[in-house]
Design a protein around this motif. Sequence first.
Motif, short mmCIF file in Angstrom:
data_model
loop_
_atom_site.label_atom_id
_atom_site.label_comp_id
_atom_site.label_asym_id
_atom_site.label_seq_id
_atom_site.Cartn_x
_atom_site.Cartn_y
_atom_site.Cartn_z
N ALA A 120 0.85 -1.31 -0.06
CA ALA A 120 0.10 -0.03 0.16
C ALA A 120 0.91 1.31 -0.04
N ILE A 121 1.96 1.12 0.97
CA ILE A 121 2.84 2.39 0.81
C ILE A 121 3.58 2.61 -0.35
N ALA A 122 3.94 1.44 -0.94
CA ALA A 122 4.56 1.35 -2.37
C ALA A 122 3.74 2.09 -3.50
N GLN A 123 2.57 2.22 -3.47
CA GLN A 123 1.32 2.74 -4.26
C GLN A 123 1.30 4.36 -4.09
N LEU A 124 1.57 4.77 -2.62
CA LEU A 124 1.34 6.03 -2.30
C LEU A 124 2.48 6.72 -2.10
N GLY A 125 4.00 6.12 -1.91
CA GLY A 125 4.80 6.85 -1.56
C GLY A 125 5.30 7.17 -0.18
N TRP A 126 6.65 7.79 0.01
CA TRP A 126 7.06 7.92 1.55
C TRP A 126 6.18 9.10 2.15
N VAL A 127 5.61 10.10 1.17
CA VAL A 127 4.76 11.14 2.03
C VAL A 127 3.61 10.77 2.04
N ALA A 128 2.73 10.38 1.24
CA ALA A 128 1.22 9.89 1.07
C ALA A 128 0.91 8.82 2.26
N GLY A 129 1.83 7.90 1.92
CA GLY A 129 1.51 6.54 2.69
C GLY A 129 1.46 6.56 4.19
N PRO A 130 2.63 7.25 4.85
CA PRO A 130 2.31 7.21 6.20
C PRO A 130 1.56 8.32 6.65
N VAL A 131 1.38 9.25 6.22
CA VAL A 131 0.21 10.16 6.34
C VAL A 131 -1.22 9.76 6.24
N VAL A 132 -1.55 9.00 5.41
CA VAL A 132 -2.80 8.33 5.27
C VAL A 132 -2.75 7.19 6.35
N MET A 133 -1.85 6.49 6.82
CA MET A 133 -2.09 5.54 7.81
C MET A 133 -2.44 6.35 9.28
#
Length: 495
Positions: free
Chosen positions: A71-84
């Motif tokens: 999931a983080i691979a689809q969103l990237g280092w910025v959006a991935g952790p923020v979304v979580m």
Amino acid sequence: MGENGAAKNHQSLGAYPPFDVSINLGQNQTLGGSKCYDDDGRLKRTGNVWTASAHIITAVIGSGVLSLAWAIAQLGWVAGPVVMFLFSFVIYYTSSLLADCYRSGDPVTGKRNYTYMDAVRANLGGVKVKICGFIQYLNLFGVAVGYTIAASISMLAIRRANCFHEKGHRNPCHSSSTPYMIIFGITEIVFSQIPDFDQIWWLSIVAAVMSFTYSSIGLTLGIVQTVANGGFKGSLTGISIGTVTQTQKIWRSFQAFGDIAFAYSYSIILIEIQDTIKAPPSEAKTMKKATLLSVAVTTAFYILCGCMGYAAFGDAAPGNLLTGFGFYNPFWLLDIANAAIVIHLVGAYQVYCQPLFAFVEKWALERWPESDFIAKEYRIRLLPGTSRRCFYGVNLFRLVWRTAFVVVTTIISMLLPFFNDVVGFLGALGFWPLTVYFPVEMYISQKKIPKWSTTWVCLQTLSIACLVISVAAAAGSIAGVVLDLKVYRPFKTEY
């Protein structure tokens, strides 16, 4: 006997006084007043912050953690952790609203709502009760399918790892997941005969320990892989156009929302968990502490596992983190991790399905209260010569219905063994209605919040935003299933 009497006695199904060789549930009406029972006639609740946390962690830190690196691979280092982080905040906030709905009226002495549907009925009523029940139990059914798929993947991974170790890595070691789904299904048939939710606390604690075990192993292997790579992989915006098409990038990003939502989903059984907690203090107060503790712990694990998995594999992060490390050394460590997943999912399956089991059995008892097939409990002594209390209660309807349920979920899992897509769709299906909409609406009704007030507008804005996310996640997951079906052949495809 009327429907109310039947319903009341069914609430203590599987927990009767130690007398009589067999008991007709319709004849046992005076359980209240004993020191062994609460004021509502049910067995004394013994749960606390720790047992409630164990139930929550069992439900939350499940197979969903395995898809977070993808999931983080689809969103990237910025959006991935923020979304979580955003999902964790929403889950905690709405769970706190839902915990206040366990009792109607006074938070200490008010009428108990034993299930999520009871809470919706008490606070909202009308057609919303039926809508809630349909979505909740459909979601629970789907979770059973998802857990069967996840467990078979882990059992298959153990088999392939040992095959590679014995025969060398050039051997393809192909195998089908179908036999492993059958094995898991047989195991669940046995455990599903545990009469009610309060009696599986020990299974939840074992499952919670197992969830920490495989999450820790996945985290450790991610760190080791990152060190071996000489640094972090990945990018700020996630998987790049070129590796996938622009359309695939959009659908995968949407599906990632569903995967993260699924990883946090447990609101559908929150009321049932809260119904195991003793009072005083009030059940809501204890549940809020357990929710805060559990969400904080799971978020820390999720961020670490998801981010380290992405750091280790970058854009190539697998849908199931533990299969991404291949089947090489240390193969025994991966075997331990995958075995822990299977043990955990055996318990998590029961945590999710017990509310559905209880609902169907309660409905059947209210519909046919005089039927021996549905109402009679046969007592079987576990060991000859032991205390009269050492027995197991067998109910024929429970035996047949729960066995049939497990068989159906197992067959569907064989037909659609797409872990990542199924996880994303289930997350989308349950997130908005059960985690956000109904808790918000019940809170507004319970607190009598005026329409168009600042609080009302903020709550409705949160609900609409989460609806948009759920619709997008569902669309992305359905697109993934369509692509998978183009190459998959039921009962024939091997891995």
